[in-house]
Design an enzyme around this catalytic site. Structure first.
Site, PDB file in Angstrom:
ATOM      1  N   ASP A 197       0.804  -1.237   0.000  1.00  0.00           N
ATOM      2  CA  ASP A 197       0.000   0.000   0.000  1.00  0.00           C
ATOM      3  C   ASP A 197       0.836   1.287   0.000  1.00  0.00           C
ATOM      4  OD1 ASP A 197      -2.142  -1.741   0.219  1.00  0.00           O
ATOM      5  OD2 ASP A 197      -2.312  -1.510   2.391  1.00  0.00           O
ATOM      6  N   ARG A 210      -6.109  -2.339 -21.707  1.00  0.00           N
ATOM      7  CA  ARG A 210      -6.191  -1.325 -22.757  1.00  0.00           C
ATOM      8  C   ARG A 210      -6.233  -1.977 -24.138  1.00  0.00           C
ATOM      9  NH1 ARG A 210      -2.169   1.450 -22.070  1.00  0.00           N
ATOM     10  NH2 ARG A 210      -2.808   3.298 -20.954  1.00  0.00           N
TER      11      ARG A 210
HETATM   12  O1  F6P Z   1      -2.498  -4.056   3.195  1.00  0.00           O
HETATM   13  C1  F6P Z   1      -2.375  -4.797   2.010  1.00  0.00           C
HETATM   14  C2  F6P Z   1      -3.744  -5.131   1.452  1.00  0.00           C
HETATM   15  O2  F6P Z   1      -3.558  -5.897   0.280  1.00  0.00           O
HETATM   16  C3  F6P Z   1      -4.635  -3.922   1.167  1.00  0.00           C
HETATM   17  O3  F6P Z   1      -4.292  -3.272  -0.032  1.00  0.00           O
HETATM   18  C4  F6P Z   1      -5.996  -4.567   1.153  1.00  0.00           C
HETATM   19  O4  F6P Z   1      -7.010  -3.649   1.505  1.00  0.00           O
HETATM   20  C5  F6P Z   1      -5.871  -5.638   2.203  1.00  0.00           C
HETATM   21  O5  F6P Z   1      -4.484  -5.911   2.363  1.00  0.00           O
HETATM   22  C6  F6P Z   1      -6.610  -6.906   1.870  1.00  0.00           C
HETATM   23  O6  F6P Z   1      -6.534  -7.732   2.980  1.00  0.00           O
HETATM   24  P1  F6P Z   1      -6.903  -9.283   2.949  1.00  0.00           P
HETATM   25  O7  F6P Z   1      -5.748 -10.006   2.348  1.00  0.00           O
HETATM   26  O8  F6P Z   1      -7.114  -9.616   4.379  1.00  0.00           O
HETATM   27  O9  F6P Z   1      -8.123  -9.450   2.110  1.00  0.00           O
END
Ligand code: F6P
Ligand code: ADP
Length: 321
Positions: A127, A154
């Site tokens: 992130d 695209r």
């Molecule tokens: O923090 C990394 C991340 O991939 C975020 O971008 C996303 O919102 C979240 O983890 C998803 O979490 P999980 O793997 O628990 O669905």
């Protein structure tokens, strides 16, 4: 310092294995034993630790995911859970800990630091939402994955004269959406840090159609005010000229072999974390400042939000015309 432990926590990120390898090999070179904690704070609480030698981390540099696995654990958010975690480490004679993970994981590291454990954090999260470092491990790989997807979409968009609304990860941070939108040539980028109304998205996609473009792309951060599904539905109903399709990239953004950039960043951060522990510099996160390895306090990391660079947003606006 004779024996340290390392864990990967929160969402996995490509390059975490390279960081584990770097921690193990640089500690071993300093005659420090390393234990790997499996499944993050959950494994810490259940005492799931194993000795890691230099040979145990052979052949993992190029692998995505994390050989130590990761987990999310609510018990560790409580003071009782944190004390139990520290007790487990003491039972194993661990006198220092490296936590590789995102902002939540670093809050856990901060909690252990406050209890007196020597702790160093390494920012690992696709992130890029962690204060104090220019980049986190995994961001570059995720961006390249997203860009590959946008390029492919695209191709089919322009063959069919369609607009694609593409949702990318990032939790409440718009970094991945903004950067992939700029580099993927998106007509509209929706991020939590800068609201864009649905009417404006539709206007931009219609404008692309009227200018004679044979495709248009809107990149939507998962944390943006309007969801990608709502954007797609709204634009479809507005009849902007293009047919509309929605693609949610999802967890494929988290996998894959780390890029050269992430392998190097992770290797440098692993070495820096061990040298901090060996030098008695605790309660810090290793960070990239420009081209240099630096440290910032976990106190700052866990209390300050990671801002997005609005110059980048202006650039996106300029280039999407
Ligand atoms: O923090 C990394 C991340 O991939 C975020 O971008 C996303 O919102 C979240 O983890 C998803 O979490 P999980 O793997 O628990 O669905
Ligand atoms: P990330 O590290 O990717 O941001 P999370 O926010 O899910 O992922 O955090 C990962 C884990 O870190 C949580 O499941 C929990 O075990 C621990 N953690 C998160 N916040 C705290 C906190 N405030 N105090 C102690 N531990 C925490």
């Amino acid at each position: 310092m004779k024996r340290i432990a390392v864990m990967t926590s929160g969402g996995d990120a490509p390059g975490m294995n390279a960081a584990i390898r770097s921690v193990v090999r640089s500690a071993t070179a300093k005659n420090i034993e390393v234990f790997g904690i499996r499944q993050a704070y959950a494994g810490l609480l259940s005492g799931d630790l194993e000795r890691l030698t230099s040979r145990d981390v052979s052949g993992i540099l190029q692998r995505g995911g994390t050989i130590l696995q990761t987990a999310r654990n609510d018990e560790f958010k409580t003071p009782q859970g944190q004390r139990r975690g520290l007790r487990r480490l003491n039972e194993h004679g661990i006198d220092g800990l490296v936590v590789i993970g995102g902002d939540g994981s670093l809050r856990g590291a901060m909690a252990l630091h406050k209890l007196g454990l020597p702790v160093v954090g390494i920012p690992g999260s696709i992130d890029n939402d962690i204060w104090g470092t220019d980049m986190c491990i995994g961001v570059d790989t995720a961006l390249n994955t997203i860009l590959g997807a946008i390029d492919r979409l695209r191709d089919t968009a322009s063959s069919h004269e369609r607009a694609f609304v593409i949702e990318v990860m990032g939790r409440s941070c718009g970094y991945l959406a903004l950067m992939s939108g700029i580099m993927g040539g998106a007509e509209a980028i929706l991020i939590p840090e800068a609201d864009m109304e649905l009417e404006e998205v539709a206007r931009r996609l219609e404008d692309a159609y009227l200018k004679g473009k044979n495709h248009a792309i809107a990149v939507v951060a998962e944390g943006a005010k309007h969801s990608a599904a709502d954007v797609a539905k709204f634009v479809e109903n507005k009849s902007v000229g293009f047919e509309v399709r929605l693609t949610i990239l999802g967890h494929l953004q988290r996998g894959g072999s780390p890029t050269a950039y992430d392998r190097l960043l992770a290797s440098r951060m692993g070495i820096k974390a061990v040298s901090c522990l060996a030098a008695g510099q605790y309660g810090v996160m290793v960070a990239l400042h420009g081209r240099e390895m630096a440290t910032v306090t976990l106190e700052d990391v866990t209390s300050k939000p990671a801002p997005i660079n609005m110059d980048d947003y202006e650039m996106a606006e300029m280039l999407s015309q």
